[in-house]
Design a protein around this motif. Structure first.
Motif, PDB file in Angstrom:
ATOM      1  N   LEU A 211      55.270  44.403  44.523  1.00  0.00           N
ATOM      2  CA  LEU A 211      55.053  42.967  44.349  1.00  0.00           C
ATOM      3  C   LEU A 211      53.579  42.660  44.086  1.00  0.00           C
ATOM      4  CD1 LEU A 211      57.360  41.505  47.140  1.00  0.00           C
ATOM      5  CD2 LEU A 211      57.699  41.329  44.672  1.00  0.00           C
ATOM      6  N   ALA A 212      52.689  43.296  44.838  1.00  0.00           N
ATOM      7  CA  ALA A 212      51.260  43.069  44.633  1.00  0.00           C
ATOM      8  C   ALA A 212      50.843  43.502  43.235  1.00  0.00           C
ATOM      9  CB  ALA A 212      50.452  43.821  45.688  1.00  0.00           C
ATOM     10  N   SER A 213      51.377  44.630  42.768  1.00  0.00           N
ATOM     11  CA  SER A 213      51.038  45.122  41.427  1.00  0.00           C
ATOM     12  C   SER A 213      51.549  44.183  40.347  1.00  0.00           C
ATOM     13  CB  SER A 213      51.617  46.525  41.228  1.00  0.00           C
ATOM     14  OG  SER A 213      51.082  47.433  42.167  1.00  0.00           O
ATOM     15  N   MET A 214      52.760  43.656  40.543  1.00  0.00           N
ATOM     16  CA  MET A 214      53.319  42.733  39.560  1.00  0.00           C
ATOM     17  C   MET A 214      52.466  41.479  39.422  1.00  0.00           C
ATOM     18  SD  MET A 214      56.183  43.737  38.076  1.00  0.00           S
ATOM     19  CE  MET A 214      57.116  42.249  37.727  1.00  0.00           C
ATOM     20  N   LEU A 215      51.913  41.032  40.531  1.00  0.00           N
ATOM     21  CA  LEU A 215      51.119  39.804  40.513  1.00  0.00           C
ATOM     22  C   LEU A 215      49.677  40.062  40.047  1.00  0.00           C
ATOM     23  CD1 LEU A 215      51.171  36.795  41.113  1.00  0.00           C
ATOM     24  CD2 LEU A 215      50.599  37.292  43.485  1.00  0.00           C
ATOM     25  N   LEU A 216      49.143  41.229  40.358  1.00  0.00           N
ATOM     26  CA  LEU A 216      47.730  41.495  40.104  1.00  0.00           C
ATOM     27  C   LEU A 216      47.440  42.155  38.759  1.00  0.00           C
ATOM     28  CD1 LEU A 216      46.689  42.842  43.633  1.00  0.00           C
ATOM     29  CD2 LEU A 216      45.971  40.680  42.598  1.00  0.00           C
ATOM     30  N   LEU A 217      48.358  42.990  38.279  1.00  0.00           N
ATOM     31  CA  LEU A 217      48.033  43.861  37.149  1.00  0.00           C
ATOM     32  C   LEU A 217      48.586  43.347  35.828  1.00  0.00           C
ATOM     33  CD1 LEU A 217      48.646  47.377  38.761  1.00  0.00           C
ATOM     34  CD2 LEU A 217      46.479  46.139  38.500  1.00  0.00           C
ATOM     35  N   GLU A 218      47.781  43.494  34.804  1.00  0.00           N
ATOM     36  CA  GLU A 218      48.186  43.270  33.418  1.00  0.00           C
ATOM     37  C   GLU A 218      48.128  44.613  32.695  1.00  0.00           C
ATOM     38  OE1 GLU A 218      49.212  40.450  32.215  1.00  0.00           O
ATOM     39  OE2 GLU A 218      48.642  39.065  33.823  1.00  0.00           O
ATOM     40  N   ALA A 328      35.548  39.679  54.673  1.00  0.00           N
ATOM     41  CA  ALA A 328      35.115  38.279  54.781  1.00  0.00           C
ATOM     42  C   ALA A 328      35.228  37.540  53.454  1.00  0.00           C
ATOM     43  CB  ALA A 328      33.669  38.228  55.280  1.00  0.00           C
ATOM     44  N   SER A 329      35.500  38.268  52.364  1.00  0.00           N
ATOM     45  CA  SER A 329      35.483  37.655  51.030  1.00  0.00           C
ATOM     46  C   SER A 329      36.864  37.531  50.408  1.00  0.00           C
ATOM     47  CB  SER A 329      34.578  38.480  50.102  1.00  0.00           C
ATOM     48  OG  SER A 329      33.270  38.573  50.631  1.00  0.00           O
ATOM     49  N   GLY A 330      37.911  37.926  51.118  1.00  0.00           N
ATOM     50  CA  GLY A 330      39.262  37.793  50.576  1.00  0.00           C
ATOM     51  C   GLY A 330      39.559  38.746  49.446  1.00  0.00           C
ATOM     52  N   MET A 331      39.057  39.989  49.543  1.00  0.00           N
ATOM     53  CA  MET A 331      39.250  40.969  48.473  1.00  0.00           C
ATOM     54  C   MET A 331      40.300  42.025  48.818  1.00  0.00           C
ATOM     55  SD  MET A 331      37.243  39.744  46.244  1.00  0.00           S
ATOM     56  CE  MET A 331      37.333  41.027  44.986  1.00  0.00           C
ATOM     57  N   VAL A 332      40.855  41.990  50.028  1.00  0.00           N
ATOM     58  CA  VAL A 332      41.782  43.031  50.480  1.00  0.00           C
ATOM     59  C   VAL A 332      43.205  42.494  50.585  1.00  0.00           C
ATOM     60  CG1 VAL A 332      42.360  44.654  52.338  1.00  0.00           C
ATOM     61  CG2 VAL A 332      39.955  44.222  51.763  1.00  0.00           C
ATOM     62  N   VAL A 333      44.146  43.240  50.028  1.00  0.00           N
ATOM     63  CA  VAL A 333      45.577  43.012  50.236  1.00  0.00           C
ATOM     64  C   VAL A 333      46.071  44.183  51.078  1.00  0.00           C
ATOM     65  CG1 VAL A 333      47.843  42.820  49.155  1.00  0.00           C
ATOM     66  CG2 VAL A 333      45.847  41.776  48.062  1.00  0.00           C
ATOM     67  N   TYR A 334      46.573  43.870  52.274  1.00  0.00           N
ATOM     68  CA  TYR A 334      46.911  44.883  53.266  1.00  0.00           C
ATOM     69  C   TYR A 334      48.424  45.016  53.370  1.00  0.00           C
ATOM     70  CZ  TYR A 334      46.933  47.094  57.958  1.00  0.00           C
ATOM     71  OH  TYR A 334      47.125  47.936  59.030  1.00  0.00           O
ATOM     72  N   ILE A 351      53.079  42.236  54.129  1.00  0.00           N
ATOM     73  CA  ILE A 351      51.835  42.123  53.371  1.00  0.00           C
ATOM     74  C   ILE A 351      50.959  41.094  54.058  1.00  0.00           C
ATOM     75  CG2 ILE A 351      50.774  41.469  51.173  1.00  0.00           C
ATOM     76  CD1 ILE A 351      53.246  42.324  49.742  1.00  0.00           C
ATOM     77  N   VAL A 352      49.689  41.425  54.222  1.00  0.00           N
ATOM     78  CA  VAL A 352      48.699  40.500  54.773  1.00  0.00           C
ATOM     79  C   VAL A 352      47.656  40.242  53.684  1.00  0.00           C
ATOM     80  CG1 VAL A 352      46.895  40.168  56.510  1.00  0.00           C
ATOM     81  CG2 VAL A 352      49.042  41.301  57.138  1.00  0.00           C
ATOM     82  N   ALA A 353      47.395  38.981  53.407  1.00  0.00           N
ATOM     83  CA  ALA A 353      46.462  38.627  52.337  1.00  0.00           C
ATOM     84  C   ALA A 353      46.034  37.172  52.519  1.00  0.00           C
ATOM     85  CB  ALA A 353      47.122  38.823  50.967  1.00  0.00           C
ATOM     86  N   PRO A 354      45.033  36.718  51.758  1.00  0.00           N
ATOM     87  CA  PRO A 354      44.667  35.296  51.797  1.00  0.00           C
ATOM     88  C   PRO A 354      45.883  34.409  51.523  1.00  0.00           C
ATOM     89  CG  PRO A 354      42.979  36.538  50.654  1.00  0.00           C
ATOM     90  CD  PRO A 354      44.107  37.502  50.911  1.00  0.00           C
ATOM     91  N   GLU A 355      45.889  33.237  52.115  1.00  0.00           N
ATOM     92  CA  GLU A 355      47.069  32.380  52.103  1.00  0.00           C
ATOM     93  C   GLU A 355      47.524  32.007  50.699  1.00  0.00           C
ATOM     94  OE1 GLU A 355      48.493  28.101  54.033  1.00  0.00           O
ATOM     95  OE2 GLU A 355      46.665  29.094  54.756  1.00  0.00           O
ATOM     96  N   ASN A 356      46.590  31.704  49.799  1.00  0.00           N
ATOM     97  CA  ASN A 356      47.003  31.293  48.453  1.00  0.00           C
ATOM     98  C   ASN A 356      47.656  32.444  47.687  1.00  0.00           C
ATOM     99  OD1 ASN A 356      44.529  32.666  48.193  1.00  0.00           O
ATOM    100  ND2 ASN A 356      43.935  31.492  46.383  1.00  0.00           N
ATOM    101  N   PHE A 357      47.244  33.673  47.992  1.00  0.00           N
ATOM    102  CA  PHE A 357      47.876  34.841  47.363  1.00  0.00           C
ATOM    103  C   PHE A 357      49.290  35.020  47.908  1.00  0.00           C
ATOM    104  CE2 PHE A 357      48.766  39.419  47.001  1.00  0.00           C
ATOM    105  CZ  PHE A 357      48.510  39.610  45.648  1.00  0.00           C
ATOM    106  N   ILE A 358      49.480  34.811  49.198  1.00  0.00           N
ATOM    107  CA  ILE A 358      50.805  34.922  49.796  1.00  0.00           C
ATOM    108  C   ILE A 358      51.767  33.906  49.193  1.00  0.00           C
ATOM    109  CG2 ILE A 358      52.114  34.589  51.941  1.00  0.00           C
ATOM    110  CD1 ILE A 358      50.690  37.255  51.879  1.00  0.00           C
ATOM    111  N   LEU A 364      57.128  35.261  43.553  1.00  0.00           N
ATOM    112  CA  LEU A 364      57.568  36.464  42.858  1.00  0.00           C
ATOM    113  C   LEU A 364      58.670  37.169  43.638  1.00  0.00           C
ATOM    114  CD1 LEU A 364      57.071  38.379  40.471  1.00  0.00           C
ATOM    115  CD2 LEU A 364      55.334  39.528  41.846  1.00  0.00           C
ATOM    116  N   ARG A 365      58.507  37.234  44.943  1.00  0.00           N
ATOM    117  CA  ARG A 365      59.501  37.888  45.797  1.00  0.00           C
ATOM    118  C   ARG A 365      60.855  37.183  45.700  1.00  0.00           C
ATOM    119  NH1 ARG A 365      59.906  38.921  51.694  1.00  0.00           N
ATOM    120  NH2 ARG A 365      62.103  39.428  52.029  1.00  0.00           N
ATOM    121  N   ARG A 366      60.835  35.856  45.532  1.00  0.00           N
ATOM    122  CA  ARG A 366      62.063  35.079  45.451  1.00  0.00           C
ATOM    123  C   ARG A 366      62.966  35.577  44.323  1.00  0.00           C
ATOM    124  NH1 ARG A 366      59.947  30.289  44.681  1.00  0.00           N
ATOM    125  NH2 ARG A 366      59.876  29.704  46.888  1.00  0.00           N
ATOM    126  N   ILE A 367      62.371  36.144  43.268  1.00  0.00           N
ATOM    127  CA  ILE A 367      63.148  36.597  42.115  1.00  0.00           C
ATOM    128  C   ILE A 367      64.002  37.805  42.464  1.00  0.00           C
ATOM    129  CG2 ILE A 367      62.974  37.531  39.763  1.00  0.00           C
ATOM    130  CD1 ILE A 367      60.359  35.998  39.473  1.00  0.00           C
TER     131      ILE A 367
END
Length: 493
Positions: A211-218, A328-334, A351-358, A364-367
């Motif tokens: 899911l993270a790859s689908m959202l992050l990668l082109e 502290a900068s919101g760069m990690v998806v755990y 998955i743990v990540a900044p709220e807007n990313f979640i 995407l997960r809903r699909i």
């Protein structure tokens, strides 16, 4: 004289008297299939119910029920004073001429009649063993899982009337109660400082990575991984169209200098890490390198995808906290799960990540998975609140510590001249480097003859490297000794 249709139906409608499927359903399905395939053409008149019942030696009511079933699906129509006909609107699926009508409609086509993309990337998958003994890449012993506690918690959840709401649709991020308890658990054990809004549940770590790859990668994005790295994650990145760039891994983890050099020449989109115990070599990424990588991610703008697949098992000292705990900068998806802590079949990841990313990730997960198993998540949440999972982990850690020591002792005794290994600080696997003249594939085949499965996915043999990742978590003392005896015989042969 029998009509051609009657002769055809007699050969098509062969009834299996021993089947659990009702006879009228068998007749209805076979006639429907014959209509779909064009064996019974639109407009053809079908025998009357009495005549077909005599032909098939069944009760007339059975044929009436079968005709009603077919009629309800729109394949036939009954015209007053004329009889029953295959509807002229019936869909006919083009097919090759039938060599044997009965065989053809009773078996599904082995190959698709249409074109589609086939991928070699996904060929290497986790094999399922049918042998008595098996080395895994670090799976737990499901016999240790607190199934009695889980079954009681799950049964209790099912029995409560107010939990019927969990059987309907709810938050796609997962069960709210479970996310609240999971948040507290992760904050207490991993030094995170998150809210439940920073957590989304998944069906395991691989789903989280996907899911993270689908959202992050082109297509064309650059992804950096260690050399070596987790093959499933690599396949996911390649399937997303990314270019994989590998950097060296030493006894302190992934090389920060190599990552920096790549950033100076290429636009890196994502860095994939298994920092607690690098996959497959089990080394721990040092605290200094963690800080350096976090700084690089901010400087060059790449995302760190942190896969913490076996954080819960460490045997000597307190584990180094995840990169996410210092982000502290919101760069990690755990990403993590309870699959290694409990059992692989219990698909409980997060998955743990900044709220807007979640929020976007949940869309995407809903699909592909509307919300997961809310009932099971409720039960797991209650087990977390009551401390059952924590108590299980404490007991299991002692068992796995003993199994790790036993495996390393046996490796030293039996293979002193064939391999070298180091004592892993945690996790459920040992990294072993073998003499290059030993053919590991042949060893694997010899093991299989003795009922020991040594999967190809655990073998790493190239011109520069000859190594095996040996999981010990799933083997008790007796099983491990037998497995090592078989491995020793295979190597000698």
């Amino acid at each position: 004289m029998s009509s051609p249709v009657e002769i055809l139906l007699k050969s098509l409608l062969v009834i299996d008297r021993l089947s659990v499927t009702p006879v009228y359903i068998q007749i209805a399905r076979k006639m429907t299939s014959a209509i779909q395939r064009g064996v019974l053409v639109p407009g053809v008149k079908l025998p009357g119910t009495r005549m077909l019942a005599e032909m098939l030696e069944v009760h007339r009511k059975t044929i009436v029920a079968a005709y009603n079933e077919i009629d309800a699906q729109g394949w036939i129509e009954t015209l007053p004073n004329r009889g029953t006909f295959v509807t002229k609107k019936a869909l006919v699926i083009p097919s090759e001429p039938l060599k044997n009508g009965l065989d053809y409609i009773s078996s599904h086509p082995q190959r698709a009649g249409f074109l589609f993309r086939e991928s070699m990337l996904l060929d290497r998958s986790v094999s399922v063993s049918r042998t008595e003994l098996e080395f895994t890449d670090g799976l737990p012993d499901v016999r240790l899982a607190p199934l009695d506690k889980l079954s009681k918690a799950y049964a209790s959840v099912l029995k409560r009337k107010n939990n019927s709401r969990l059987l309907g649709y709810s938050h796609v991020e997962g069960n709210e109660f479970y996310r609240e308890e999971l948040k507290s658990y992760l904050n207490n054990t991993r030094g995170l400082h998150i809210k439940k809004e920073n957590v989304m549940t998944t069906r395991g770590i691989q789903m989280g990575i996907y899911l993270a790859s689908m959202l992050l990668l082109e297509r064309g994005d650059h992804v950096v991984v260690g050399d070596l790295s987790y093959y499933v994650a690599n396949m996911i990145f390649q399937q997303a169209g990314a270019n994989i760039l590998s950097v060296p891994v030493d006894e302190h983890g992934i090389s920060v200098e190599s990552v920096k050099k790549l950033c100076e020449t290429k636009k890196i989109r994502l860095l994939y890490l298994t920092p607690h115990h690098h996959y497959p070599t089990t080394v721990t990424l040092s605290a200094e390198r963690r800080v350096a990588l976090l700084n690089l991610s901010v400087q060059y703008g790449f995302v760190i995808l942190e896969d913490d697949y076996d954080y819960d098992f460490h045997y000597h000292s307190s584990p180094v906290l995840p990169l996410a705990s210092a982000d502290a900068s919101g760069m990690v998806v755990y990403v993590g799960s309870f699959c290694k802590a409990m059992a692989p079949g219990l698909r409980a990841g997060y998955i743990v990540a900044p709220e807007n990313f979640i929020v976007e990730l949940a869309k995407l997960r809903r699909i592909i998975d509307r919300q997961g198993d809310l009932m099971m998540e409720q039960a797991l949440g209650e087990m977390l609140r009551e401390g059952e999972i924590q108590r299980h982990l404490k007991k299991a850690q002692k068992v796995y510590h003993e199994r790790r020591d036993l495996l390393c002792s046996l490796l030293k005794d039996k293979f002193e001249n064939e391999l070298i290994h180091s004592l892993p600080p945690g996790g459920l696997a040992v990294w072993t480097e073998w003499r290059k003249d030993i053919n590991l594939m042949k060893v694997s085949r010899e093991c299989l003859k003795k009922d020991l499965h040594l999967p190809q996915t655990l073998l790493f043999q190239t011109g520069k490297l000859s190594a095996v990742r040996l999981g010990f978590g799933n083997l008790d003392e007796v099983e491990m000794k037998r497995a090592l005896d078989i491995l020793e015989q295979a190597v000698k042969k």
